[in-house]
Design a protein around this motif. Structure first.
Motif, PDB file in Angstrom:
ATOM      1  N   LYS A   1       0.548  -1.504  -0.341  1.00 39.75           N
ATOM      2  CA  LYS A   1       0.364  -0.092  -0.132  1.00 39.75           C
ATOM      3  C   LYS A   1       0.776   1.620   0.167  1.00 39.75           C
ATOM      4  N   THR A   2       1.494   1.133   1.363  1.00 37.97           N
ATOM      5  CA  THR A   2       2.331   2.773   1.074  1.00 37.97           C
ATOM      6  C   THR A   2       3.319   2.849   0.468  1.00 37.97           C
ATOM      7  N   GLY A   3       2.987   3.448  -0.675  1.00 34.09           N
ATOM      8  CA  GLY A   3       3.831   3.823  -1.471  1.00 34.09           C
ATOM      9  C   GLY A   3       3.644   3.457  -2.757  1.00 34.09           C
ATOM     10  N   THR A   4       3.510   2.997  -2.975  1.00 38.64           N
ATOM     11  CA  THR A   4       2.897   1.896  -4.221  1.00 38.64           C
ATOM     12  C   THR A   4       1.160   2.016  -4.746  1.00 38.64           C
ATOM     13  N   LEU A   5       0.403   2.154  -3.765  1.00 39.25           N
ATOM     14  CA  LEU A   5      -0.856   2.639  -3.832  1.00 39.25           C
ATOM     15  C   LEU A   5      -1.377   4.488  -3.973  1.00 39.25           C
ATOM     16  N   THR A   6      -0.367   4.803  -2.580  1.00 38.70           N
ATOM     17  CA  THR A   6      -0.464   5.910  -2.213  1.00 38.70           C
ATOM     18  C   THR A   6       0.785   6.745  -2.252  1.00 38.70           C
ATOM     19  N   LYS A   7       1.043   7.834  -1.793  1.00 36.12           N
ATOM     20  CA  LYS A   7       1.957   8.332  -2.872  1.00 36.12           C
ATOM     21  C   LYS A   7       2.793   8.061  -0.880  1.00 36.12           C
ATOM     22  N   GLY A   8       2.755   7.574  -0.485  1.00 41.42           N
ATOM     23  CA  GLY A   8       3.713   7.028   0.647  1.00 41.42           C
ATOM     24  C   GLY A   8       4.027   9.085   1.788  1.00 41.42           C
ATOM     25  N   VAL A   9       3.128  10.022   1.631  1.00 41.19           N
ATOM     26  CA  VAL A   9       3.775  11.406   2.109  1.00 41.19           C
ATOM     27  C   VAL A   9       2.673  11.726   3.304  1.00 41.19           C
ATOM     28  N   PHE A  10       2.827  11.226   4.699  1.00 42.23           N
ATOM     29  CA  PHE A  10       1.810  11.558   5.358  1.00 42.23           C
ATOM     30  C   PHE A  10       1.285  12.947   6.346  1.00 42.23           C
ATOM     31  N   ASN A  11       0.447  12.791   7.038  1.00 44.24           N
ATOM     32  CA  ASN A  11       0.325  14.303   7.268  1.00 44.24           C
ATOM     33  C   ASN A  11      -0.487  14.165   7.908  1.00 44.24           C
ATOM     34  N   VAL A  12      -0.450  14.995   9.181  1.00 43.49           N
ATOM     35  CA  VAL A  12      -1.448  15.050  10.824  1.00 43.49           C
ATOM     36  C   VAL A  12      -2.938  15.270  10.069  1.00 43.49           C
ATOM     37  N   THR A  13      -4.172  15.417  10.092  1.00 49.58           N
ATOM     38  CA  THR A  13      -4.595  15.153   9.855  1.00 49.58           C
ATOM     39  C   THR A  13      -6.335  15.834  11.260  1.00 49.58           C
ATOM     40  N   LYS A  14      -6.048  14.953  12.409  1.00 50.81           N
ATOM     41  CA  LYS A  14      -6.572  15.215  13.248  1.00 50.81           C
ATOM     42  C   LYS A  14      -6.190  15.199  14.195  1.00 50.81           C
ATOM     43  N   VAL A  15      -6.129  15.759  15.264  1.00 49.21           N
ATOM     44  CA  VAL A  15      -5.246  15.544  16.699  1.00 49.21           C
ATOM     45  C   VAL A  15      -6.522  15.844  18.259  1.00 49.21           C
ATOM     46  N   LYS A  16      -6.731  14.539  18.619  1.00 45.06           N
ATOM     47  CA  LYS A  16      -7.741  14.636  19.558  1.00 45.06           C
ATOM     48  C   LYS A  16      -7.594  14.286  21.074  1.00 45.06           C
ATOM     49  N   PRO A  17      -7.255  15.355  21.870  1.00 46.61           N
ATOM     50  CA  PRO A  17      -6.622  15.464  23.021  1.00 46.61           C
ATOM     51  C   PRO A  17      -8.179  15.164  24.249  1.00 46.61           C
ATOM     52  N   VAL A  18      -7.459  13.907  25.679  1.00 49.73           N
ATOM     53  CA  VAL A  18      -8.179  13.792  26.350  1.00 49.73           C
ATOM     54  C   VAL A  18      -7.552  14.320  27.597  1.00 49.73           C
ATOM     55  N   GLY A  19      -8.215  15.848  27.933  1.00 53.05           N
ATOM     56  CA  GLY A  19      -7.751  15.574  29.814  1.00 53.05           C
ATOM     57  C   GLY A  19      -6.399  16.774  29.748  1.00 53.05           C
ATOM     58  N   ILE A  20      -5.756  17.024  28.652  1.00 57.29           N
ATOM     59  CA  ILE A  20      -5.192  18.008  28.254  1.00 57.29           C
ATOM     60  C   ILE A  20      -5.165  18.927  26.485  1.00 57.29           C
ATOM     61  N   SER A  21      -4.497  19.991  27.112  1.00 56.90           N
ATOM     62  CA  SER A  21      -4.720  20.586  25.791  1.00 56.90           C
ATOM     63  C   SER A  21      -4.397  20.061  24.278  1.00 56.90           C
ATOM     64  N   GLU A  22      -4.508  20.810  23.030  1.00 62.00           N
ATOM     65  CA  GLU A  22      -3.978  19.899  21.778  1.00 62.00           C
ATOM     66  C   GLU A  22      -2.794  20.545  22.015  1.00 62.00           C
ATOM     67  N   GLU A  23      -2.247  21.235  22.167  1.00 58.17           N
ATOM     68  CA  GLU A  23      -0.960  21.561  22.369  1.00 58.17           C
ATOM     69  C   GLU A  23       0.363  20.780  23.061  1.00 58.17           C
ATOM     70  N   LYS A  24       0.084  20.074  24.029  1.00 60.87           N
ATOM     71  CA  LYS A  24       0.578  18.481  25.105  1.00 60.87           C
ATOM     72  C   LYS A  24       0.770  17.105  24.621  1.00 60.87           C
ATOM     73  N   LEU A  25      -1.020  17.318  23.668  1.00 64.06           N
ATOM     74  CA  LEU A  25      -1.266  16.257  23.345  1.00 64.06           C
ATOM     75  C   LEU A  25       0.340  16.224  22.104  1.00 64.06           C
ATOM     76  N   LEU A  26       0.663  16.501  21.617  1.00 67.64           N
ATOM     77  CA  LEU A  26       1.466  17.117  20.062  1.00 67.64           C
ATOM     78  C   LEU A  26       3.043  17.038  20.703  1.00 67.64           C
ATOM     79  N   GLU A  27       2.940  17.504  21.659  1.00 63.53           N
ATOM     80  CA  GLU A  27       4.171  17.651  22.727  1.00 63.53           C
ATOM     81  C   GLU A  27       4.680  15.642  22.647  1.00 63.53           C
ATOM     82  N   TYR A  28       3.861  15.722  23.982  1.00 66.38           N
ATOM     83  CA  TYR A  28       4.576  13.997  23.798  1.00 66.38           C
ATOM     84  C   TYR A  28       4.471  13.297  22.829  1.00 66.38           C
ATOM     85  N   ALA A  29       3.203  12.699  21.426  1.00 66.71           N
ATOM     86  CA  ALA A  29       3.505  12.322  20.554  1.00 66.71           C
ATOM     87  C   ALA A  29       5.185  12.911  19.581  1.00 66.71           C
ATOM     88  N   ALA A  30       5.589  14.155  19.936  1.00 68.71           N
ATOM     89  CA  ALA A  30       6.886  14.229  19.541  1.00 68.71           C
ATOM     90  C   ALA A  30       7.607  13.775  19.900  1.00 68.71           C
TER      91      ALA A  30
END
Length: 792
Positions: free
Chosen positions: A497-526
């Protein structure tokens, strides 16, 4: 074990297609007491051994061969020279004037049997003999032996060794061919005129002595070289070549009094040979023009000046200048300038591509409108254009089953027909009443004329090579005629699939925090993804955009097929898929969005998720549709992504079957499942990116690497390399293969069919030498012209 010196040995395991068997072989060989270490590279099919110096080398190799043969019988095993020594010597020999396909096969077979030769391949189309000499052998002595074989098989060739001026050689060879053709044409005109005048003398009833002299003169002018060559070859033990057969047939006709027919047959044989030579020359020129991507010169920057040099003389790190209208001579990075480049020679795409500072540029591109300064990153032998030329020119070394069958068939066909001709000529006059010797001798001579297999020997390889050359012009590199043949029988196509049928270029399309801010969730993920090279990790880091202090990350751990565990600011962070959440007993809420979901927990408490989406290629839907129209029964997709994403892609593209959440080794297992119950004529293609999917590419009947432009791993692992990222070219490769194989079958049926009919009619006294000469030279000419259709 104390310190000791090691003997390095490499074995090539030709035909090894089972990844599991490769593992078993590697494990068993590694356990031998005499082997310090062993490594079997399944992709290269190469087993590298480090043998303890005190061991008996021959006995160790015998043990290794026994292990291989007991684990996977029937492999084509070659023991090659010590890898600790210099590489084998590769030489290229140009055989100017080589126009006999049968002679080319004989030369290739004899040279390959020399003990000093590791491997060899004679490309009849390019008149190029590539040999690899074992590194412990005397180079001059080996080349002398090779030249002796060439001269003994086909005297009078213009032989050149390893000159860099390929283009000049081709031009010189072309002039030599033209001179030879001109000389032949003069002989045909003089001989033909004498023959016509002799026929006129006969029909007007004038004294026949003059007409006989004219016939003899015509025979000597036209056929003298054939008889002379036949005599020389006969002394060397070659009695079944075309010159010998034609000489015996026509001299036999002279003996039994068929003077006009003997001369006429020799004349029309030479006319047919002349026309056939022209047709082969035209096809050779057409194929060569398809691959006119080799650069002639490079503008090397020396201080403030530029110097025109051969691309072979430029070294890695040198700076070259590429002027508008010039071919890019070597791979490199643009360090100054911006221009549009034509990539069609490599990719088959007519749309120009913009290239500027910091971007990679490949040899074979054509600079269109501005000056470019490039820093060379690969020497010429390793550049894209060299690898492509090498792949296409040496594709003939990987022969199809049809070619191998024809080669074996022709070895027996000619002797059998010659023996039958002797039986027909001498047995009936002895055992049958009223049977005249001259009549049955004539019938036997008809057999001799038909007995040469040139139509098959010449047209079949030419057809496959034409198909491969045409495919390369379309940006499809096929590594051998065996893969052209296999593509014809494909009924299942398996995609990564990836890079063959799809472009293989990933983009973040949704950030869904629970009990913390969106910025803090992204920090943990990064921070969790900071040390990963995975495209998903890179997309999260790109979306986060802030600097990351790696010193704050502790106890980094990648959990295979699950995710990542780290300590950050004394907090335990988990980032991964649903399996990771379940494994760590973390209560979470499932994401509803379609895409790759990274779930985050901090100190075992669920804190939300990040959705990353990959975009489907514009070409993919059309590619699946074209495959279905081409007769492909089943299209399958294998992916390491989750079920939801996989099903969404499959539904959008019209894919028949999907397997998700797979590790690389599980993809091989799924492919093995698809093979269950299949026949020899139900082939499977696997299409991947050529890097992560190397084991599956190697296991499939035909492994196709997508986007192989400049990718060494893709070219190494795959059987077919698509030079662009377009899946629709898979259907094009099947179309080219189908057409090529149809032409091959047409030529086989035409050549054998006509020969068998003429043999039957000749034995019955119905067919004469005119029909026989058509069955030989005429059919060869038609087959060559038909083979050229594979280039269109």
């Amino acid at each position: 074990m104390g310190e000791c010196s090691l003997i390095k040995k490499e074995l090539i395991l030709g035909g090894l297609n089972c990844a599991h068997c490769a593992e078993v072989i590697n494990e068993k060989v590694s356990k031998l007491d005499e082997v310090e270490s062993a490594n079997l590279n399944f992709i290269n099919k190469k087993l590298t051994l480090n043998i303890i110096d005190s061991s008996n080398e021959e006995q160790v190799i015998k043990k290794v061969l026994d292990i291989i043969n007991s684990t996977e019988p029937g492999l084509d095993i070659k023991v090659i020279c010590n890898s600790s020594k210099p590489n084998n010597i590769k030489k290229e020999i140009i055989l100017g004037g080589l126009n006999c396909a049968h002679c080319a096969e004989v030369i290739n077979e004899k040279v390959s049997k020399l003990n000093e030769i590791e491997n060899c391949n004679l490309n009849f189309i390019n008149k190029k003999l590539n040999i690899e000499i074992k590194n412990n052998c005397n180079e001059e002595s080996v080349i002398k032996n090779v030249i002796d074989i060439v001269n003994a098989t086909e005297p009078g060739l213009d032989i050149k060794i390893n000159s860099k001026l390929i283009k000049e050689k081709a031009i010189e060879d072309e002039h030599l061919d033209k001179d030879n053709r001109k000389s032949e044409m003069y002989k045909l005109i003089i001989g033909g005129s004498s023959y016509i005048f002799g026929i006129y003398q006969m029909f007007t009833g004038i004294e026949s002595r003059l007409s006989n002299l004219l016939f003899i003169a015509a025979y000597i002018v036209v056929g003298g070289s054939v008889v002379l060559k036949a005599f020389k070859n006969m002394i060397k033990g070659r009695v079944f070549d075309e010159n010998f057969l034609m000489s015996i047939a026509t001299i036999g006709a002279l003996i039994i009094g068929e003077l006009p027919e003997a001369v006429g047959v020799m004349l029309f044989y030479k006319i047919g040979e002349y026309l056939q030579g022209m047709a082969v020359g035209k096809s050779r020129k057409s194929i060569t023009s398809l691959m006119q991507i080799r650069p002639d010169v490079a503008n090397l920057k020396v201080g403030s000046k530029t110097k025109v040099v051969s691309p072979e003389d430029v070294e890695v790190g040198d700076i070259i200048i590429i002027k508008p209208g010039e071919k890019v001579p070597l791979d490199g990075i643009v360090i100054d300038g911006m221009s549009m480049v034509d990539t069609s020679a490599l990719t088959g795409e007519s749309v120009l591509r913009e290239i500027s500072n910091g971007e990679e540029i490949l040899s074979g591109f054509i600079n269109k409108n501005a000056l470019l300064t490039v820093k060379v990153t690969k020497e010429f032998g390793e550049s894209a254009v060299s690898k492509i030329l090498d792949l296409v020119e040496n594709a003939s070394s990987k022969k199809s089953k049809t070619e191998n069958f024809i080669s074996k068939f022709c070895k027996y066909y000619t002797p059998v027909v010659v023996i039958l001709s002797l039986v027909i000529a001498f047995i009936p006059p002895i055992v049958m009443k009223d049977a005249t010797f001259s009549d049955w001798m004539y019938r036997g001579l008809v057999f001799l004329v038909v007995s040469c297999p040139c139509a098959l020997v010449l047209s079949i390889p030419l057809t496959f090579f034409s198909g491969i050359g045409f495919a390369s012009k379309k940006g499809i590199l096929v590594k051998g005629s065996n893969y052209i043949e296999a593509l014809r029988y494909v009924d299942t196509v398996v995609f990564d699939k990836t890079g063959t049928l799809t472009k293989g270029v990933f983009n973040v399309t949704k950030v869904k925090p629970v009990g913390i801010s969106e910025e803090k969730l992204l920090e943990y993920a990064a921070f969790a993804e900071a040390n990963s090279n995975h495209p998903i990790a890179k997309s999260i880091l790109s979306y986060y955009k802030k600097d990351i202090d790696l010193n704050k990350i502790e106890n980094y751990e990648e959990i295979a097929a699950h995710g990542i565990r780290i300590k950050y600011n004394d907090e335990l962070i988990l980032a991964g898929n649903e399996k990771l959440m379940k494994k760590e007993n973390i209560f979470y809420s499932q994401a509803k969005e379609v895409g790759t979901v990274v779930y985050i927990s901090v100190n075992k408490i669920y804190r939300g998720y990040v959705v990353i989406s990959d975009e489907i290629k514009e070409d993919s839907k059309d590619a699946i549709k074209k495959l279905k129209l081409a007769g492909i029964k089943q299209v399958v997709m294998l992916t390491g992504d989750n079920d939801k994403v996989a099903q969404n892609v499959a539904n959008e593209l019209g894919i028949d079957k999907v397997y998700a959440n797979l590790l690389p080794n599980e993809k091989v297992n799924k492919l093995e499942e698809l093979y269950e119950g299949r026949t020899e004529k139900e082939k499977v293609i696997f299409v991947g990116d050529g890097i992560n999917d190397a084991p599956v590419l190697a296991r499939a009947d035909v492994g196709i690497a997508m986007g192989g432009l400049g990718s060494d791993a893709a070219i190494e692992a795959a059987d077919v390399v698509l030079m662009t990222d377009e899946p629709s070219k898979i259907a094009k490769s099947i179309e080219i293969a189908t057409k090529t194989n149809k032409i091959v079958m047409q030529n086989i049926i035409l050549a054998l069919g006509v020969k068998i009919i003429v043999l039957i009619l000749g034995a019955g006294g119905v067919a004469n030498m005119w029909e026989a000469i058509f069955a030989d030279v005429g059919v060869s000419l038609i087959a060559v012209l038909n083979a050229m259709r594979a280039m269109k």
